[in-house]
Design a protein around this motif. Structure first.
Motif, PDB file in Angstrom:
ATOM      1  N   ILE A 113       0.841  -1.199   0.000  1.00  0.00           N
ATOM      2  CA  ILE A 113       0.000   0.000   0.000  1.00  0.00           C
ATOM      3  C   ILE A 113       0.878   1.251   0.000  1.00  0.00           C
ATOM      4  CG2 ILE A 113      -1.616   1.362   1.395  1.00  0.00           C
ATOM      5  CD1 ILE A 113      -2.876  -1.303   2.274  1.00  0.00           C
ATOM      6  N   ALA A 114       1.958   1.215   0.789  1.00  0.00           N
ATOM      7  CA  ALA A 114       2.871   2.360   0.837  1.00  0.00           C
ATOM      8  C   ALA A 114       3.525   2.602  -0.515  1.00  0.00           C
ATOM      9  CB  ALA A 114       3.940   2.128   1.909  1.00  0.00           C
ATOM     10  N   ILE A 115       3.918   1.526  -1.208  1.00  0.00           N
ATOM     11  CA  ILE A 115       4.557   1.672  -2.519  1.00  0.00           C
ATOM     12  C   ILE A 115       3.557   2.217  -3.540  1.00  0.00           C
ATOM     13  CG2 ILE A 115       5.538   0.364  -4.446  1.00  0.00           C
ATOM     14  CD1 ILE A 115       6.991  -1.335  -2.402  1.00  0.00           C
ATOM     15  N   ILE A 116       2.318   1.744  -3.459  1.00  0.00           N
ATOM     16  CA  ILE A 116       1.280   2.264  -4.360  1.00  0.00           C
ATOM     17  C   ILE A 116       1.039   3.743  -4.087  1.00  0.00           C
ATOM     18  CG2 ILE A 116      -1.175   2.129  -4.935  1.00  0.00           C
ATOM     19  CD1 ILE A 116      -0.972  -0.900  -4.443  1.00  0.00           C
ATOM     20  N   ALA A 117       1.015   4.118  -2.799  1.00  0.00           N
ATOM     21  CA  ALA A 117       0.831   5.527  -2.433  1.00  0.00           C
ATOM     22  C   ALA A 117       1.970   6.378  -2.973  1.00  0.00           C
ATOM     23  CB  ALA A 117       0.741   5.672  -0.914  1.00  0.00           C
ATOM     24  N   CYS A 118       3.199   5.838  -2.873  1.00  0.00           N
ATOM     25  CA  CYS A 118       4.361   6.557  -3.404  1.00  0.00           C
ATOM     26  C   CYS A 118       4.270   6.664  -4.921  1.00  0.00           C
ATOM     27  CB  CYS A 118       5.629   5.819  -2.988  1.00  0.00           C
ATOM     28  SG  CYS A 118       7.147   6.566  -3.611  1.00  0.00           S
ATOM     29  N   ASP A 119       3.903   5.573  -5.573  1.00  0.00           N
ATOM     30  CA  ASP A 119       3.790   5.557  -7.025  1.00  0.00           C
ATOM     31  C   ASP A 119       2.692   6.505  -7.498  1.00  0.00           C
ATOM     32  OD1 ASP A 119       5.109   4.386  -9.227  1.00  0.00           O
ATOM     33  OD2 ASP A 119       3.355   3.181  -9.671  1.00  0.00           O
ATOM     34  N   LEU A 120       1.638   6.607  -6.698  1.00  0.00           N
ATOM     35  CA  LEU A 120       0.544   7.515  -7.026  1.00  0.00           C
ATOM     36  C   LEU A 120       1.050   8.955  -7.115  1.00  0.00           C
ATOM     37  CD1 LEU A 120      -2.498   8.089  -7.350  1.00  0.00           C
ATOM     38  CD2 LEU A 120      -2.669   8.153  -4.862  1.00  0.00           C
ATOM     39  N   ALA A 121       1.870   9.350  -6.142  1.00  0.00           N
ATOM     40  CA  ALA A 121       2.433  10.700  -6.153  1.00  0.00           C
ATOM     41  C   ALA A 121       3.321  10.919  -7.372  1.00  0.00           C
ATOM     42  CB  ALA A 121       3.235  10.939  -4.869  1.00  0.00           C
ATOM     43  N   GLU A 122       4.081   9.886  -7.755  1.00  0.00           N
ATOM     44  CA  GLU A 122       4.970  10.021  -8.903  1.00  0.00           C
ATOM     45  C   GLU A 122       4.198  10.140 -10.213  1.00  0.00           C
ATOM     46  OE1 GLU A 122       7.021   6.477  -8.110  1.00  0.00           O
ATOM     47  OE2 GLU A 122       8.017   7.295  -6.346  1.00  0.00           O
ATOM     48  N   ILE A 123       3.120   9.350 -10.311  1.00  0.00           N
ATOM     49  CA  ILE A 123       2.268   9.419 -11.504  1.00  0.00           C
ATOM     50  C   ILE A 123       1.692  10.817 -11.669  1.00  0.00           C
ATOM     51  CG2 ILE A 123       0.001   8.703 -12.376  1.00  0.00           C
ATOM     52  CD1 ILE A 123       0.614   5.914 -11.354  1.00  0.00           C
ATOM     53  N   GLY A 129       3.717  17.654 -14.613  1.00  0.00           N
ATOM     54  CA  GLY A 129       4.873  18.225 -15.288  1.00  0.00           C
ATOM     55  C   GLY A 129       4.704  18.244 -16.802  1.00  0.00           C
ATOM     56  N   LEU A 130       4.197  17.142 -17.369  1.00  0.00           N
ATOM     57  CA  LEU A 130       3.942  17.086 -18.815  1.00  0.00           C
ATOM     58  C   LEU A 130       2.854  18.078 -19.220  1.00  0.00           C
ATOM     59  CD1 LEU A 130       3.991  13.190 -19.260  1.00  0.00           C
ATOM     60  CD2 LEU A 130       5.723  14.803 -20.076  1.00  0.00           C
ATOM     61  N   ASN A 131       1.861  18.238 -18.354  1.00  0.00           N
ATOM     62  CA  ASN A 131       0.785  19.187 -18.627  1.00  0.00           C
ATOM     63  C   ASN A 131       1.301  20.622 -18.641  1.00  0.00           C
ATOM     64  OD1 ASN A 131      -1.393  21.043 -16.915  1.00  0.00           O
ATOM     65  ND2 ASN A 131      -2.295  19.943 -18.649  1.00  0.00           N
ATOM     66  N   LEU A 132       2.155  20.942 -17.682  1.00  0.00           N
ATOM     67  CA  LEU A 132       2.655  22.307 -17.563  1.00  0.00           C
ATOM     68  C   LEU A 132       3.595  22.676 -18.715  1.00  0.00           C
ATOM     69  CD1 LEU A 132       3.344  22.449 -13.722  1.00  0.00           C
ATOM     70  CD2 LEU A 132       1.373  23.352 -14.956  1.00  0.00           C
ATOM     71  N   LEU A 133       4.423  21.726 -19.136  1.00  0.00           N
ATOM     72  CA  LEU A 133       5.397  22.025 -20.187  1.00  0.00           C
ATOM     73  C   LEU A 133       4.813  21.896 -21.590  1.00  0.00           C
ATOM     74  CD1 LEU A 133       8.909  20.573 -19.234  1.00  0.00           C
ATOM     75  CD2 LEU A 133       8.234  22.948 -19.485  1.00  0.00           C
ATOM     76  N   PHE A 134       3.994  20.860 -21.799  1.00  0.00           N
ATOM     77  CA  PHE A 134       3.523  20.553 -23.160  1.00  0.00           C
ATOM     78  C   PHE A 134       2.004  20.643 -23.308  1.00  0.00           C
ATOM     79  CE2 PHE A 134       7.318  17.871 -22.231  1.00  0.00           C
ATOM     80  CZ  PHE A 134       8.217  18.550 -23.049  1.00  0.00           C
ATOM     81  N   GLY A 141      -1.616  12.278 -19.550  1.00  0.00           N
ATOM     82  CA  GLY A 141      -0.322  12.195 -18.879  1.00  0.00           C
ATOM     83  C   GLY A 141      -0.262  11.051 -17.891  1.00  0.00           C
ATOM     84  N   VAL A 142      -1.345  10.846 -17.120  1.00  0.00           N
ATOM     85  CA  VAL A 142      -1.413   9.725 -16.177  1.00  0.00           C
ATOM     86  C   VAL A 142      -1.311   8.401 -16.927  1.00  0.00           C
ATOM     87  CG1 VAL A 142      -2.956   8.478 -14.623  1.00  0.00           C
ATOM     88  CG2 VAL A 142      -2.666  10.932 -14.357  1.00  0.00           C
ATOM     89  N   SER A 143      -2.031   8.280 -18.043  1.00  0.00           N
ATOM     90  CA  SER A 143      -2.003   7.048 -18.836  1.00  0.00           C
ATOM     91  C   SER A 143      -0.628   6.807 -19.448  1.00  0.00           C
ATOM     92  CB  SER A 143      -3.057   7.107 -19.943  1.00  0.00           C
ATOM     93  OG  SER A 143      -4.340   7.342 -19.410  1.00  0.00           O
ATOM     94  N   LEU A 144       0.050   7.892 -19.854  1.00  0.00           N
ATOM     95  CA  LEU A 144       1.355   7.772 -20.510  1.00  0.00           C
ATOM     96  C   LEU A 144       2.434   7.256 -19.556  1.00  0.00           C
ATOM     97  CD1 LEU A 144       2.856   8.342 -23.196  1.00  0.00           C
ATOM     98  CD2 LEU A 144       3.358  10.631 -22.310  1.00  0.00           C
ATOM     99  N   ILE A 355      -2.404   3.965 -10.906  1.00  0.00           N
ATOM    100  CA  ILE A 355      -3.098   4.769 -11.921  1.00  0.00           C
ATOM    101  C   ILE A 355      -4.599   4.849 -11.640  1.00  0.00           C
ATOM    102  CG2 ILE A 355      -3.897   4.634 -14.322  1.00  0.00           C
ATOM    103  CD1 ILE A 355      -1.091   4.074 -15.187  1.00  0.00           C
ATOM    104  N   LEU A 356      -5.168   3.742 -11.152  1.00  0.00           N
ATOM    105  CA  LEU A 356      -6.621   3.674 -10.958  1.00  0.00           C
ATOM    106  C   LEU A 356      -7.159   4.802 -10.079  1.00  0.00           C
ATOM    107  CD1 LEU A 356      -9.182   2.113 -11.616  1.00  0.00           C
ATOM    108  CD2 LEU A 356      -8.747   0.664  -9.624  1.00  0.00           C
TER     109      LEU A 356
END
Length: 634
Positions: A113-123, A129-134, A141-144, A355-356
């Motif tokens: 659960i902790a790793i998923i929570a961490c991965d959620l923040a990274e996603i 970041g992709l939204n702001l730049l491009f 962006g989440v799907s990519l 991602i979900l």
């Protein structure tokens, strides 16, 4: 001092970096690297959200929380490296030895659960970041972000030093970006210095409650539980001298590595909080928890350079952090529950689970809710910390297994004080949150009493068991069984005569080598079954015999091999299967009662394995007979 008997942690890179025979700075450099992979977890997008929230709402008042968190992180990560170096165990493996199966399963679920929570923040961070730049939509962006599996595979196959080099380059981009931004926002360094003075966050007023929530989020984002698992494994990638002096040097060099890397992480975190305090709090923007808002306000106040650097650093942070999350996931899965799967599948499962909630949040609550979701993910990380920290302190305090390298009384006091601080803060947060839910949602009080409170009490009971078990010896400690079990005593080895050998044929240059090795195993006394699988579209669809041109050609070629073996006085016949190769081979082995298989490997790996498949590996899991894998040209 020898390592304990166990399966190797991160076996594909275990002991892969040579440190012996080097002198001076070259020896120090050989040890540098593991802590940088760990440090990216301390500057991931989850930290950004909590630091932005703390800086914009409370100015510089929470810098001391960052500083204390960094000191706690340095202490705990050094304990993690000590465990890995001295006992040759990662934290999950040591837990597997100490706690019973059910407790390990619970610890695995919490760590996952902790790793998923961490991965959620990274996603979310990468998508923003992709939204702001491009100007890429957040949902896209989440799907990519699922595509980073390919990058991970590429780096892992290039070796540990290449992976560390990539991470260090990402850290350089992040650090340089914030260094330039510090010159742009021009913080008040007098007020920054005052921020290192602790303030009371335990008052019952609303402001202090908010400050406590953000402070716990900062601690959860800074002292990350999966990093403790990760670091105890990564230090084992260094091949060291197992003498007392060699272990002592390894501990010292890894402490240097950890100190440098975590101080860089502290600089980044402090820079984000100072940036928020200088740019937003000072200008009256007190509720900037959203990364997007921070970008827009930076652009409004300072022009285009500062927000561009902000977005570039955000993308670098998210991309580098996702790699370490994958490695940590592999470690806890293999360590706690003895389950080993392909790294790309491990990465894919974790990413999909993360991602979900991100997609559901965007769809049902809108883009603006992602910042709150990031902060919540960091609070979840903090809530899981006790279940990683308490066992770690127990393991490194154990004089029976750590010997002269067990931590001393002073370090032990500091470690337990840190653990107590984390647990007390979390318990207060949970109690406050439950009471708030009861007040805010009177109609749901019954469900809170039926589900939430019993679940909370169960988790507290588990934490108490994890704490008291090593003290009271409630479960006999057993050697590690990760991931394949223990070696058995070998007293006598009789030669095995195989009577029926199967040889997979694919009409390539591998066939000659495969047949040669098969004959070496069985000689002229064995029967040989030549196996070929037709994988045409029709065969895959029907899964049965088809008489297309390719099938007829394959039968003729297979008969030529059989005729050639008959001419050499070998007893051979051919069998053709249809459809999925692994399933068809396994079925033929069972039907023909084959007791040994020889298969030719294609020699490809990584990306090609995903494209062309891994038949050999799949067959290995579907049959109960020995398999000899022959590489091309061998």
């Amino acid at each position: 001092m020898s390592k304990e008997t166990h399966g190797e942690s991160l076996g594909n890179v275990h002991n892969s970096v040579e440190t012996q025979g080097k002198i001076g700075w070259k020896r120090v450099m050989a040890f540098l690297g593991p802590a940088y992979l760990v440090s990216v977890g301390y500057m991931d997008p989850g930290n950004w959200a909590t630091d932005l929230a703390g800086g914009s709402e409370f100015g510089y008042k929470l810098i001391w929380i960052l500083f204390v968190s960094n000191l706690i992180a340095l202490l705990l990560q050094s304990l993690s490296t000590r465990l890995g170096i001295v006992r040759g165990l990662d934290l999950a493996q040591a837990s597997k030895n100490t706690y019973p199966r059910f407790v390990n399963f619970c610890l695995y679920i919490l760590a996952q659960i902790a790793i998923i929570a961490c991965d959620l923040a990274e996603i979310i961070g990468m998508a923003i970041g992709l939204n702001l730049l491009f100007h890429l939509p957040l949902l896209w962006g989440v799907s990519l972000t699922i595509s980073d599996t390919i990058l991970l595979l590429f780096l892992m196959n290039k070796g540990m030093r290449k992976l560390e080099g990539f991470i260090i380059s990402m850290i350089f981009i992040i650090g340089l970006s914030f260094l330039v931004e510090m010159f742009i926002v021009e913080p008040n360094f007098g007020d920054v210095a005052k921020g290192f003075i602790p303030s009371n966050i335990f008052k019952s007023d609303l402001v202090s409650k908010k400050m406590l929530y953000v402070a716990i989020g900062i601690i959860g984002a800074t002292v990350m539980p999966h990093n403790l698992y990760l670091h105890s494994s990564l230090v084992q990638t260094r091949k060291i001298d197992r003498t007392d002096e060699g272990i002592k040097n390894a501990i010292r060099f890894n402490f240097i590595d950890t100190s440098i890397a975590l101080n860089l992480a502290f600089f980044v975190n402090a820079a984000i909080l100072i940036l928020a305090a200088s740019a937003f709090f000072r200008n009256g923007f007190f509720q900037v928890a959203e990364i997007q808002d921070a970008y827009k306000l930076l652009e409004h106040i300072f022009g285009s350079l500062a927000p561009a650097l902000f977005a570039i650093a955000l993308i670098a942070s998210g991309q580098s952090s996702t790699i370490t999350g994958t490695l940590a996931g592999q470690i806890i899965m293999e360590g706690h529950i003895n389950l080993r799967i392909q790294p790309w599948l491990r990465r894919l499962l974790t990413r999909l689970l993360a991602i979900l909630p991100a997609v559901l949040t965007i769809v049902y609550f809108g883009d603006q809710a992602l910042g709150s979701l990031i902060i919540l993910s960091q609070v979840v990380l903090s809530l899981q910390l006790g279940f990683a920290v308490i066992p770690l302190i127990h393991f490194t305090s154990d004089k029976q297994r750590m010997g002269k390298f067990a931590i001393g009384p002073k370090v032990k006091i500091l470690a337990w004080a840190s653990a107590a601080l984390i647990v007390v803060l979390n318990i207060k947060l949970v109690i406050d949150q439950i009471f708030d839910w009861i007040k805010q949602y009177p109609d749901a009080q019954v469900w809170i009493y039926i589900f939430v409170i019993p679940l909370t009490l169960g988790i507290i009971a588990l934490l108490l068991y994890v704490f008291f078990k090593p003290i009271l010896k409630l479960h006999e400690e057993k050697p590690a069984r990760v991931p394949h079990g223990l070696a058995e005593a070998i007293n006598n080895l009789d030669a095995k005569a195989y009577k029926h050998i199967g040889v997979t044929i694919d009409f390539s240059k591998n066939d000659r080598d495969s047949l040669r090795h098969a004959i070496m195993q069985g000689g002229k006394g064995a029967d040989y079954t030549l196996i070929h699988i037709v994988e045409t579209a029709a065969a895959n669809y029907h899964g049965t015999e088809v008489m297309d041109h390719e099938t007829q050609s394959d039968k003729e070629n297979l008969d030529k091999y059989v005729t050639s073996l008959h001419a050499l006085n070998f007893n051979a016949h051919a069998v053709i299967g249809y459809g999925n190769a692994a399933n068809a081979i396994a079925q033929i082995v069972e039907d023909e009662k084959i007791d040994f298989i020889v298969m030719g490997a294609h020699g490809h790996k990584a990306l090609k394995d995903i494209i062309f498949g891994t038949t050999v590996d799949k067959v290995r899991h579907r049959v109960n007979v020995p398999i000899l894998i022959v590489k091309p040209g061998v």
